[in-house]
Design an enzyme around this catalytic site. Structure first.
Site: not given
Ligand code: GLA
Length: 425
Positions: A160, A192-196, A220
């Site tokens: 994450d 999750e690199w591109p999302l952030y 999410d």
């Molecule tokens: C972020 C991620 C989710 C999940 C939660 C856990 O929101 O995008 O997929 O892993 O953290 O805290």
């Protein structure tokens, strides 16, 4: 970019190939499995809710069901832990440790158990100083944590991006990728690199695909149609940027399947399943497999949809048209087949008919196509010039078609049905 320009761009990228994906031998087709987050979240209260809290029991029970009720055979392989498994602090040696009350056996024992069921275990950590739920982050510990996960014989890491300076995301994700590689254990790397990164800059999808086996781009998934719809919309509006980077070894991850929970109608569940297959998305269910209803189970185990998802050509599909509140999505498949999804986006009224002649992909059906309808129900329609589908509000018709050009060598396809193709795989 116009729709025609997008389709041409995808065509040329397809011709010239993508950048080199992460080559750790994993995720040659989109990952399939189960991930606890959407359904079980950060429920750590095992005294009050022993069956649903984040504990080793939960993953063991899920692994039991996956092995006993056809999930493993359908292709669902990974049992994945998300946030909230850890102790609030590292051990004396600076290593991450599982909460001792909720995981009395420890992660290595849990991995052994999951492996004994013919399944694989996924774990969760964070690139920054703490996880999104406030547990210890991996920043400055990448090698130790990668080594720990390898010693525990973990098979997948969801990494994450909370609590991290966005300018350091690339460095962090790349360093963890290298640390995992150095362990010598094949560990599927879910980022999750591109999302952030999106809020501050356009991510570099070449580097991302060289670093990760799958990557989250958008918010999410929640247990609601509005959430699923927003993911589809985001994906379609960014498809020129994200589709070319997907392929064997690395996939765009639109987040979990929420099929089998509370928020989606039957039609909406079919839409999520169909479109996740078209998007070549990881199929990571977040639901309670111990109590899932028959319809959701059949849908998630539908071998025709899974065959689209796992197609060996490994090309992500894209939205090709929005016509009269219908969305048409297409995914090229191996051996010249094409999957077409028609989503009825009008959330009022009853079933509406859509003539496939209005779909851009239909032009490849010259003069004929061999059609198999997969959703809403399986039907070998056969060789046709056109076909009409009836689609419920927020539902999806899913078809596979084989264009027939009438050349001699195509004649054998005249009789070949989608179900036979699958037996050849
Ligand atoms: C972020 C991620 C989710 C999940 C939660 C856990 O929101 O995008 O997929 O892993 O953290 O805290």
């Amino acid at each position: 970019m116009s729709l025609t320009a997008s389709v041409w761009m995808l065509f040329f990228v397809g011709l010239w190939g993508r950048t080199k994906p992460l080559d750790n031998g994993l995720a040659r087709t989109p990952t399939m499995g189960w991930l606890h987050w959407e359904r079980f979240m950060c429920n750590t209260n095992c005294d009050a809710d022993p069956d649903n809290c984040i504990s080793e029991r939960l993953y063991m029970m899920m692994a039991d069901v996956m092995a006993a009720e056809g999930w493993r055979e359908a292709g669902y392989q990974y049992v994945c832990i998300d946030d909230c498994w850890m102790s609030k602090s590292r051990d004396a040696g600076g290593r991450l440790q599982a909460d001792p009350r909720r995981f009395p056996g420890g992660i290595k024992k849990l991995a052994d158990y999951v492996h004994s069921k013919g399944l694989k275990l996924g774990i969760y950590a964070d690139v920054g100083t703490s996880t999104c739920a406030g547990y210890p982050g991996s920043l400055a510990h990448y090698d130790t944590d990668a080594q720990t996960f390898a010693e525990w014989e973990v098979d997948l890491l969801k990494f994450d991006g909370c609590s991290m300076d966005t300018t350091l995301l690339e460095e962090g994700y790349v360093n963890m990728s290298k640390a995992l590689n150095r362990t010598g254990r094949p560990i599927l790397y879910s980022c999750e690199w591109p999302l952030y990164e999106w809020p501050s800059q356009k991510p570099n999808y070449n580097t991302i695909a060289e670093t990760c086996n799958q990557w989250r781009n958008f918010a999410d998934a929640y247990d609601s149609w509005s959430s699923v719809k927003s993911i589809l919309d985001w994906t379609a509006t960014h498809q020129d940027i994200i589709v070319p980077s997907a392929g064997p070894g690395g996939w765009n991850d639109p987040d979990m399947l929420v099929i089998g929970n509370f928020g989606l109608s039957r039609d909406q569940q079919e839409s999520q399943m169909a479109l996740w297959a078209i998007m070549a998305a990881p199929l990571l269910m977040s639901n309670d497999l111990r109590s899932i209803c028959r319809h959701s189970k059949e849908l998630l185990q539908n071998r025709h949809i899974i065959a689209i998802s796992q197609d060996e050509l490994g090309k992500q599909g894209y939205r090709t048209a929005k016509v009269d509140h219908f969305e048409v999505w297409e995914r090229p498949l191996s051996q010249g087949w094409l999957a077409i999804a028609v989503l009825n986006a009008l959330e009022i009224g009853g079933p509406r008919r859509f003539s496939l002649k209005a779909a851009p992909g239909w032009k490849t059906c010259t003069p004929l196509c061999n059609i198999t309808q997969i959703l809403p129900q399986y039907e070998e329609v056969g060789v046709q010039i056109g076909h009409q589908v009836s689609v419920n509000p927020s539902g999806t018709a899913l078809l596979v078609i084989m264009p027939i050009s009438m050349k001699k060598h195509d004649q054998r396809f005249l009789k070949m049905q989608w179900s036979e193709k699958q037996t050849l795989l």
